[in-house]
Design a protein around this motif. Structure first.
Motif, PDB file in Angstrom:
ATOM      1  N   LEU A  92       0.863  -1.201  -0.096  1.00  0.00           N
ATOM      2  CA  LEU A  92       0.091   0.135   0.001  1.00  0.00           C
ATOM      3  C   LEU A  92       0.886   1.335  -0.015  1.00  0.00           C
ATOM      4  O   LEU A  92       0.874   2.182  -0.618  1.00  0.00           O
ATOM      5  N   ASN A  93       1.767   1.569   0.955  1.00  0.00           N
ATOM      6  CA  ASN A  93       2.468   2.589   1.160  1.00  0.00           C
ATOM      7  C   ASN A  93       3.367   3.065  -0.139  1.00  0.00           C
ATOM      8  O   ASN A  93       3.972   2.143  -0.797  1.00  0.00           O
ATOM      9  N   ALA A  94       3.161   4.229  -0.685  1.00  0.00           N
ATOM     10  CA  ALA A  94       3.992   4.603  -1.756  1.00  0.00           C
ATOM     11  C   ALA A  94       3.534   3.925  -2.998  1.00  0.00           C
ATOM     12  O   ALA A  94       4.284   3.748  -4.102  1.00  0.00           O
ATOM     13  N   LYS A  95       2.370   3.361  -3.265  1.00  0.00           N
ATOM     14  CA  LYS A  95       1.808   2.834  -4.286  1.00  0.00           C
ATOM     15  C   LYS A  95       0.542   3.792  -5.254  1.00  0.00           C
ATOM     16  O   LYS A  95       0.256   4.401  -4.348  1.00  0.00           O
ATOM     17  N   ALA A  96       0.363   3.219  -6.160  1.00  0.00           N
ATOM     18  CA  ALA A  96      -0.465   4.161  -6.990  1.00  0.00           C
ATOM     19  C   ALA A  96      -1.353   3.231  -7.774  1.00  0.00           C
ATOM     20  O   ALA A  96      -0.669   2.295  -8.361  1.00  0.00           O
ATOM     21  N   PHE A  97      -2.585   3.699  -8.280  1.00  0.00           N
ATOM     22  CA  PHE A  97      -3.283   2.938  -9.264  1.00  0.00           C
ATOM     23  C   PHE A  97      -4.077   3.923 -10.073  1.00  0.00           C
ATOM     24  O   PHE A  97      -4.294   5.059  -9.461  1.00  0.00           O
ATOM     25  N   LYS A  98      -4.431   3.435 -11.171  1.00  0.00           N
ATOM     26  CA  LYS A  98      -5.248   4.626 -12.074  1.00  0.00           C
ATOM     27  C   LYS A  98      -6.685   3.800 -12.222  1.00  0.00           C
ATOM     28  O   LYS A  98      -6.839   2.688 -12.598  1.00  0.00           O
ATOM     29  N   ASP A  99      -7.670   4.634 -12.023  1.00  0.00           N
ATOM     30  CA  ASP A  99      -9.290   4.485 -12.455  1.00  0.00           C
ATOM     31  C   ASP A  99      -9.549   5.003 -13.424  1.00  0.00           C
ATOM     32  O   ASP A  99      -9.225   6.117 -13.993  1.00  0.00           O
ATOM     33  N   ALA A 100     -10.174   4.189 -14.511  1.00  0.00           N
ATOM     34  CA  ALA A 100     -10.622   4.524 -15.748  1.00  0.00           C
ATOM     35  C   ALA A 100     -11.318   5.961 -15.710  1.00  0.00           C
ATOM     36  O   ALA A 100     -11.263   6.851 -16.559  1.00  0.00           O
ATOM     37  N   ASN A 101     -12.232   6.032 -14.755  1.00  0.00           N
ATOM     38  CA  ASN A 101     -13.077   7.306 -14.521  1.00  0.00           C
ATOM     39  C   ASN A 101     -12.562   8.335 -13.634  1.00  0.00           C
ATOM     40  O   ASN A 101     -12.747   9.470 -14.045  1.00  0.00           O
TER      41      ASN A 101
END
Length: 200
Positions: A92-101
């Motif tokens: 979790l820490n220093a992670k990222a994710f992209k949501d399509a919306n």
């Protein structure tokens, strides 16, 4: 020696959550709904939960958005027991994710306890900081459910600029406050895969 300090970059949208409290609520929902629905409830999808909180905080679709998720947890807890992914240090820490919306979500975890203070005091320090940053437009806060924490937050947010669009999440409606309120359970139920048609 010439030293320069780089100002901290804050996103336009910020979610600050007492992760221990959120994890406890997820556990209670799992236990209750497994009994009620007669089926196994999987761990909550962390990404889906963060997206749902942002939507409940009135973030509107647009792939250019950036949202910071700050998870406060007691230093004795290394993971969220009822979420996937769950490990603070490795997942979790220093992670990222992209949501399509809704664009990019950047996750950070902060261990509390000891000299740094408990999650309530760290949450208050963070709020005092980001309330003074013009770039922050939307703040979503998920505190623990004890009366002291709520009263302290309500006082801290009393004079907050209305331009900040603050939403506080709780399991039941709370009295007063210079912010919108939303029920935390709805986002968690969706992240746990509990469908509305199952509850009829």
């Amino acid at each position: 020696m010439n030293t320069t300090t780089t100002p901290i970059h804050w996103s336009e949208n910020i979610i600050i959550a007492d992760a221990d409290f959120v994890d406890k609520v997820a556990f209670n929902l799992i236990v209750n709904f497994e009994r009620m629905l007669g089926r196994r409830i999987p761990q909550a999808d962390f990404g889906q939960w963060a997206v749902d909180i942002a939507l409940d905080g009135r973030l509107r679709p647009g792939d250019e958005h950036e949202t910071q998720v700050v998870l406060l947890h007691d230093k004795s807890h290394s993971r969220m027991e009822n979420f996937k992914p769950s490990d603070y240090a490795t997942e979790l820490n220093a992670k990222a994710f992209k949501d399509a919306n809704l664009g990019e979500f950047i996750v950070n975890s902060i261990a509390t306890g000891g000299p740094s203070g408990d999650s309530t005091s760290v949450m208050l320090d963070l709020l005092h900081t980001i309330l003074n940053h013009d770039e922050v437009k939307r703040i979503m806060v998920i505190p623990s459910d004890d009366d002291f924490t709520y009263e302290t937050l309500r006082n801290a947010l009393r004079d907050a600029d209305e331009e900040k669009h603050i939403t506080l999440f709780a399991m039941q409606p709370l009295e007063g406050g210079n912010f919108r309120q939303e029920i935390l359970g709805y986002s968690l139920m969706n992240a746990l895969g509990i469908r509305a048609d199952e509850l009829k």
